[in-house]
Design a protein around this motif. Sequence first.
Motif, mmCIF file in Angstrom:
data_model
loop_
_atom_site.group_PDB
_atom_site.id
_atom_site.type_symbol
_atom_site.label_atom_id
_atom_site.label_comp_id
_atom_site.label_asym_id
_atom_site.label_seq_id
_atom_site.Cartn_x
_atom_site.Cartn_y
_atom_site.Cartn_z
ATOM 1 N N ILE A 73 0.875 -1.171 0.000
ATOM 2 C CA ILE A 73 0.000 0.000 0.000
ATOM 3 C C ILE A 73 0.913 1.222 0.000
ATOM 4 N N ARG A 74 0.704 2.096 -0.981
ATOM 5 C CA ARG A 74 1.638 3.199 -1.172
ATOM 6 C C ARG A 74 0.892 4.455 -1.601
ATOM 7 N N THR A 75 1.247 5.582 -0.990
ATOM 8 C CA THR A 75 0.625 6.856 -1.331
ATOM 9 C C THR A 75 1.659 7.737 -2.017
ATOM 10 N N ASN A 76 1.381 8.115 -3.253
ATOM 11 C CA ASN A 76 2.289 8.989 -4.004
ATOM 12 C C ASN A 76 1.692 10.392 -4.038
ATOM 13 N N GLY A 77 2.355 11.335 -3.414
ATOM 14 C CA GLY A 77 1.851 12.715 -3.430
ATOM 15 C C GLY A 77 0.750 12.915 -2.411
ATOM 16 N N SER A 78 -0.494 12.954 -2.866
ATOM 17 C CA SER A 78 -1.614 13.202 -1.942
ATOM 18 C C SER A 78 -2.263 11.880 -1.521
ATOM 19 N N ALA A 79 -3.059 11.951 -0.444
ATOM 20 C CA ALA A 79 -3.753 10.759 0.063
ATOM 21 C C ALA A 79 -4.660 10.148 -1.002
ATOM 22 N N LEU A 80 -5.145 11.007 -1.900
ATOM 23 C CA LEU A 80 -6.024 10.558 -2.982
ATOM 24 C C LEU A 80 -5.323 9.533 -3.879
ATOM 25 N N CYS A 81 -4.002 9.677 -4.002
ATOM 26 C CA CYS A 81 -3.231 8.781 -4.892
ATOM 27 C C CYS A 81 -2.694 7.565 -4.146
ATOM 28 N N THR A 82 -3.550 6.913 -3.361
ATOM 29 C CA THR A 82 -3.159 5.701 -2.636
ATOM 30 C C THR A 82 -3.497 4.495 -3.492
ATOM 31 N N ARG A 83 -2.524 3.613 -3.645
ATOM 32 C CA ARG A 83 -2.732 2.409 -4.451
ATOM 33 C C ARG A 83 -2.291 1.193 -3.655
ATOM 34 N N CYS A 84 -3.001 0.099 -3.847
ATOM 35 C CA CYS A 84 -2.619 -1.193 -3.262
ATOM 36 C C CYS A 84 -2.210 -2.060 -4.451
ATOM 37 N N ILE A 85 -0.898 -2.291 -4.613
ATOM 38 C CA ILE A 85 -0.381 -2.927 -5.822
ATOM 39 C C ILE A 85 0.244 -4.279 -5.515
ATOM 40 N N GLN A 86 -0.127 -5.286 -6.293
ATOM 41 C CA GLN A 86 0.451 -6.617 -6.112
ATOM 42 C C GLN A 86 1.909 -6.595 -6.576
ATOM 43 N N ILE A 87 2.791 -7.125 -5.732
ATOM 44 C CA ILE A 87 4.220 -7.140 -6.042
ATOM 45 C C ILE A 87 4.768 -8.562 -5.914
ATOM 46 N N LYS A 88 6.046 -8.726 -6.287
ATOM 47 C CA LYS A 88 6.712 -10.026 -6.250
ATOM 48 C C LYS A 88 6.822 -10.520 -4.812
ATOM 49 N N LEU A 89 6.712 -11.824 -4.608
ATOM 50 C CA LEU A 89 6.830 -12.420 -3.272
ATOM 51 C C LEU A 89 8.302 -12.426 -2.863
ATOM 52 N N ASP A 90 8.738 -11.365 -2.218
ATOM 53 C CA ASP A 90 10.148 -11.240 -1.871
ATOM 54 C C ASP A 90 10.278 -10.347 -0.634
ATOM 55 N N ALA A 91 10.895 -10.877 0.426
ATOM 56 C CA ALA A 91 11.023 -10.135 1.686
ATOM 57 C C ALA A 91 11.878 -8.880 1.548
ATOM 58 N N THR A 171 14.668 0.425 5.505
ATOM 59 C CA THR A 171 14.011 0.925 6.716
ATOM 60 C C THR A 171 13.613 2.391 6.583
ATOM 61 N N ASP A 172 13.893 3.000 5.431
ATOM 62 C CA ASP A 172 13.406 4.371 5.227
ATOM 63 C C ASP A 172 12.982 4.561 3.776
ATOM 64 N N ALA A 173 12.217 5.629 3.550
ATOM 65 C CA ALA A 173 11.733 5.934 2.196
ATOM 66 C C ALA A 173 11.857 7.432 1.955
ATOM 67 N N ASP A 174 13.059 7.963 2.249
ATOM 68 C CA ASP A 174 13.307 9.398 2.055
ATOM 69 C C ASP A 174 13.052 9.828 0.619
ATOM 70 N N PHE A 175 13.272 8.886 -0.313
ATOM 71 C CA PHE A 175 13.081 9.208 -1.734
ATOM 72 C C PHE A 175 11.672 9.705 -2.032
ATOM 73 N N MET A 176 10.695 9.304 -1.208
ATOM 74 C CA MET A 176 9.303 9.725 -1.430
ATOM 75 C C MET A 176 9.145 11.245 -1.250
ATOM 76 N N GLN A 177 10.022 11.851 -0.426
ATOM 77 C CA GLN A 177 9.916 13.296 -0.191
ATOM 78 C C GLN A 177 10.508 14.104 -1.340
ATOM 79 N N TYR A 178 11.425 13.472 -2.076
ATOM 80 C CA TYR A 178 12.120 14.211 -3.129
ATOM 81 C C TYR A 178 11.731 13.781 -4.537
ATOM 82 N N ALA A 179 11.007 12.690 -4.659
ATOM 83 C CA ALA A 179 10.669 12.184 -5.996
ATOM 84 C C ALA A 179 9.799 13.189 -6.745
ATOM 85 N N ARG A 180 10.129 13.425 -7.993
ATOM 86 C CA ARG A 180 9.334 14.318 -8.838
ATOM 87 C C ARG A 180 9.120 13.625 -10.179
ATOM 88 N N LEU A 181 7.951 13.822 -10.750
ATOM 89 C CA LEU A 181 7.610 13.170 -12.014
ATOM 90 C C LEU A 181 7.517 14.208 -13.131
#
Length: 198
Positions: A73-91, A171-181
Amino acid sequence: RDASNMGWLTFTFSLQKKFESLFGNKLEVVRTHQQQENPKFMSHFKRKFIIHTGKRKPVKEEDWIAPSEFYQIRTNGSALCTRCIQIKLDATLLNSCFCYILKVPFDKDDTNGIIYVWIGSKASDEEAKLAEEIAQDMYDLESYSLQILNEGEEPENFFWIALGGKKQHDTDADFMQYARLFRCSNEKGYFTVSEKCS
């Protein structure tokens, strides 16, 4: 993302005509690509936008065994852009800043099993609650039991087995604060680069 152009062509040459006969000029057709959905489209799903991998009806041969399923479950930008995406089975794909849903069937026919909702130690309480709600909506909780796991409290059982064993994860996702499209386009007759913001 994995769809061929055939589905779109089938729609434009057959289904679109049926819709036009029903709605007339009230119909507006907007072609949307995965991960490029606009806020108006996303608002219809109330943050419960789920993207599965593979075909809707997988071919079940005699030796078919119900697979485990893993979602982020991942939110890109605003809460409105929340997606639940199936990913590879990998820890290694776990990240302390997000929540995940893991389905582990106990039999090959997918009649019972367990659903884990994994809450990263840095994930927000709001997203943790949303992950639990999505898991309840996605699966039949009469056949599957639901277990909420906080990061670091995982049992040494089906959870790690389904993910191919315990491994190091981010253990962190700092990239989410700086990512730009940015969008590159030449539709105006010249090449432009513009930032996509919602």
